[in-house]
Design an enzyme around this catalytic site. Sequence first.
Site, mmCIF file in Angstrom:
data_model
loop_
_atom_site.group_PDB
_atom_site.id
_atom_site.type_symbol
_atom_site.label_atom_id
_atom_site.label_comp_id
_atom_site.label_asym_id
_atom_site.label_seq_id
_atom_site.Cartn_x
_atom_site.Cartn_y
_atom_site.Cartn_z
ATOM 1 C CG HIS A 125 -1.861 0.829 1.521
ATOM 2 N ND1 HIS A 125 -1.825 2.226 1.819
ATOM 3 C CD2 HIS A 125 -3.389 0.731 1.242
ATOM 4 C CE1 HIS A 125 -2.927 2.968 1.728
ATOM 5 N NE2 HIS A 125 -3.972 1.998 1.401
ATOM 6 C CG ASP A 202 0.253 -2.455 6.294
ATOM 7 O OD1 ASP A 202 -0.737 -2.581 6.873
ATOM 8 O OD2 ASP A 202 0.335 -1.696 5.267
ATOM 9 C CD GLN A 205 -7.199 -5.294 3.511
ATOM 10 O OE1 GLN A 205 -8.421 -5.638 3.512
ATOM 11 N NE2 GLN A 205 -6.964 -3.810 3.154
ATOM 12 C CE LYS A 228 -8.362 -0.537 5.287
ATOM 13 N NZ LYS A 228 -6.840 -0.383 4.449
ATOM 14 C CB CYS A 366 -3.554 3.190 -1.536
ATOM 15 S SG CYS A 366 -4.903 4.210 -1.334
#
Length: 408
Positions: A125, A202, A205, A228, A366
């Site tokens: 991202h 990260d 997600q 999220k 993104c």
Amino acid sequence: MTKAMLNVENIRNDFPILKRQVNGKPLVYLDNAATSQTPKQVMDAIVDYYSHYNANIHRGVHTLSQEATDIYEQARVKIQKHFNAAKVHEIIFTSGTTHGINLVANGFSSLIKKGDEVLVSAMEHHSNIVPWQMLCERTGAVLKVIPMNQEGELLMDAYSDMLTERTKLVFCNHISNALGTINPIAEIIEKAHKVGAAVLIDGAQAAPHLVADVQALDVDFYVVSAHKLCGPTGIGALYGKEAWLNKLPPYQGGGEMIAEVTFEKTTYADLPHKFEAGTPNICGGIAFGAALDYLQKIGFGNIAAYENELLTYATAELLKIQGLKIYGTASEKTSVISFNIEGIHPYDIGTILDKMGIAVRTGHHCAQPIMDFYRIPGTVRASFAFYNTMAEVDALVQGVQKAKDMLL
Ligand SMILES: *Cc1c(COP(=O)(O)O)cnc(C)c1O
């Protein structure tokens, strides 16, 4: 994978927004990778905070301030337990994933020097690319990219070859928001540690779909956004190993992050407050805790099993449409389907689907470097959550077929 044990109809009753209509049609919300919807239980926590104990925290002697402080700090403990962090002060509240990454990237400015190397995966991202490019510009360090194959899987042999004693940092997402790939982060972390590099994962997600155990992974930093995983926007968490968080300088100066201030010299507060300057998003932190409670009650095992059923069914049904190509076909993936139909711009499909009440994302998500890799302008992305139904998959497939008939 076990069979899913969840009652989707009951669950949908927790989400008032799922009852609304869009353009005269029942909403089919398939943009969960961008943000999830919010259950009543989380909204109740927000209303309760503003109705009963809205106050600034940590400094007040009065009852409201103490109640707000207690419940906010309980939320931090919930996050600690959820990710199995060893210590509660290893959890830093942030405004989200992007903030967490910038906090770490900024801190490394003083720990990285010219000639050092930082590795980033090919499927990041933008928020896990740009802060590191800025770090490299400030320090003269070199950014290198771990390549991927056509299926959207990282080339682990190439990664091993890139690791040297010059490698200081490795950044990778746990799950790609554009492709759905679940990356082999345990192996990525273990290999990086062998050359003494720190790893930031990260988890934005991944957090809605699976539970990362930061101690078992031995990860140095792990970042997530509450929005999220059924929480509100503007709140997230950074997990950092205590030793690293002690080494990094503060990101922002202000109230809350100090031990003592004089005009000659200021000393900083202990963790986690050293990284939490100013009045935080108190209600957001509390709602983040409520969101974790909600998801844990449903059970992440159930969520993963059910979302996998949605993914399998949707993939098979979409592929029946002639000319439809799916980007991201890794053997390990979550319920994200990025696709295009030959000869049609993704934006046009998204617009027609919206007229039918179906919310998908179109564009580069993104993650422009991924689109460049496939030489496409973007994709249509349908991303599923545990509150979606098989009937909604059917609506999507019919909608895409109709869009194709209209546009070709
Ligand atoms: C959503 C997302 C981000 C950015 O999260 P923000 O909440 O916008 O800070 C970063 N990385 C991945 C993989 C994401 O899915």
